[in-house]
Design an enzyme around this catalytic site. Structure first.
Site, PDB file in Angstrom:
ATOM      1  N   LYS A  66      31.448  42.321  53.879  1.00 53.03           N
ATOM      2  CA  LYS A  66      30.579  43.157  53.356  1.00 53.03           C
ATOM      3  C   LYS A  66      31.264  43.995  52.122  1.00 53.03           C
ATOM      4  O   LYS A  66      30.786  44.139  50.938  1.00 53.03           O
ATOM      5  CB  LYS A  66      29.808  44.344  54.295  1.00 53.03           C
ATOM      6  CG  LYS A  66      28.978  43.552  55.136  1.00 53.03           C
ATOM      7  CD  LYS A  66      27.872  44.753  56.022  1.00 53.03           C
ATOM      8  CE  LYS A  66      27.039  43.966  57.027  1.00 53.03           C
ATOM      9  NZ  LYS A  66      26.102  44.742  57.479  1.00 53.03           N
ATOM     10  N   ASP A 102      20.785  47.480  54.734  1.00 52.80           N
ATOM     11  CA  ASP A 102      20.811  47.633  56.081  1.00 52.80           C
ATOM     12  C   ASP A 102      20.172  49.412  56.462  1.00 52.80           C
ATOM     13  O   ASP A 102      19.473  49.320  57.395  1.00 52.80           O
ATOM     14  CB  ASP A 102      22.423  47.948  56.624  1.00 52.80           C
ATOM     15  CG  ASP A 102      22.934  46.575  56.672  1.00 52.80           C
ATOM     16  OD1 ASP A 102      22.099  45.927  57.164  1.00 52.80           O
ATOM     17  OD2 ASP A 102      24.299  46.501  56.493  1.00 52.80           O
TER      18      ASP A 102
END
Ligand code: ATR
Length: 286
Positions: A66, A102
């Site tokens: 990420k 997220d």
């Protein structure tokens, strides 16, 4: 046929293909979602450009990439910028666009649980929240809770320095001692476990709940097992709960919307498909 996929190392256990291919079929979109293992030592930007050349229009990103993805982007959205991490990439107009769904996915999961079951209501946005853990998931959730209007975000982590390092994410974060977590839950209408405690194979989470008000919502981002000890204990105490599939499914729905312009439904049918798959896998592991 367009391609989309999940980038990680390893990605063999990812449930994202099941989720996204279900939605692609439901919306009759001619695209396929694949697993895309990328070795951590690879030239990440070159690997992404190769995917774009091979017909990919987008990708999700998971551990350990990420932050690599963030560094490789030409453009990033506000959430990704704040977190320094990207979980959703779009390959558009020859450029790499990064987003992070997220945190918004976590909050959407809480809101959907309320809409479906009356779980706790949105009341939690107006009261302090207690977050356990200080890893990547905690970072995303803190930013999203701030954006949802939560007035005070109490943060505790076994290693306090890691929690201190997250203070810059929101002026509303106050870091407390891990040992004080039970008392810090007083007047919190939301408790979130972002630690790995309670996960299959990990140690149990010791979190006393008697200080939480009765209106509190208890959520866990762990989804193996689906009903963690924390959630079982909360249910036994009459508290509303949201399990870890909420965040998994809703961050995926937001990514799907970025690529295809339509927000897919997080239906019970899909939840059950996922549960069956998780169950089959855990039987295989035994
Ligand atoms: P993420 O997947 O969200 O990025 P991570 O970096 O793997 O998370 O961190 C897992 C979290 O679980 C951390 O907050 C970790 O605490 P430390 O920062 O002290 O390591 C927490 N955790 C793991 N095992 C723990 C334990 N036995 N007791 C308390 N917390 C624990």
């Amino acid at each position: 046929m367009s391609r989309v996929g999940i980038i990680g190392w390893p990605v063999s256990h990812s449930r994202s293909p099941l989720i996204h291919n279900h939605w692609l079929a439901a919306h009759n979109i001619k695209a396929h979602y694949e697993r895309c293992p990328i070795d951590p030592v690879a030239d990440f930007r070159a690997a992404l450009q190769g995917m774009a050349a091979d017909g990919f229009i987008g990708a999700n990103v998971t551990i350990p990439h990420k932050e690599n993805a963030f560094a490789a982007m030409d453009y990033v959205d506000g959430a990704a910028q704040k977190l320094g991490a990207v979980n959703t990439i779009s390959f558009r107009d020859g450029a790499l666009h990064g987003s992070n769904t997220d945190g918004a996915g976590f909050v959407a999961g809480l809101k959907a649980a309320h809409a479906d079951k009356g779980a706790g209501g949105d009341d939690w946005t107006a009261h302090p929240a207690l977050v356990l853990g200080a890893g990547g998931a905690a970072r995303a959730i803190i930013v999203a809770l701030h954006e949802a209007g939560v007035p005070q975000i109490r943060l505790v982590n076994r290693t306090k320095e890691r929690a201190d390092a997250l203070q810059g994410l929101s002026s509303r974060v106050s870091v407390g001692a891990w040992a004080a977590r039970a008392e810090l839950a007083a007047d919190c209408h939301l408790l979130v476990n972002t630690t790995s405690l309670g996960m299959q194979g990990a140690a149990a989470l010791d979190m006393p709940l008697h200080h939480l008000p009765q209106a509190a919502l208890v959520s866990d981002i762990v989804y193996t097992p689906l009903k963690t000890d924390l959630l079982l204990k909360a249910q036994a105490a009459g508290l509303a709960t949201v399990d870890g599939l909420g965040m998994l499914l809703h961050q995926a729905a937001l990514a799907f919307e970025i690529w295809f312009g339509v927000r897919p439904a997080v239906s019970d049918v899909l939840r059950h498909l996922l549960l069956d798959d998780l169950h089959a896998k855990s039987v295989e592991d035994d």
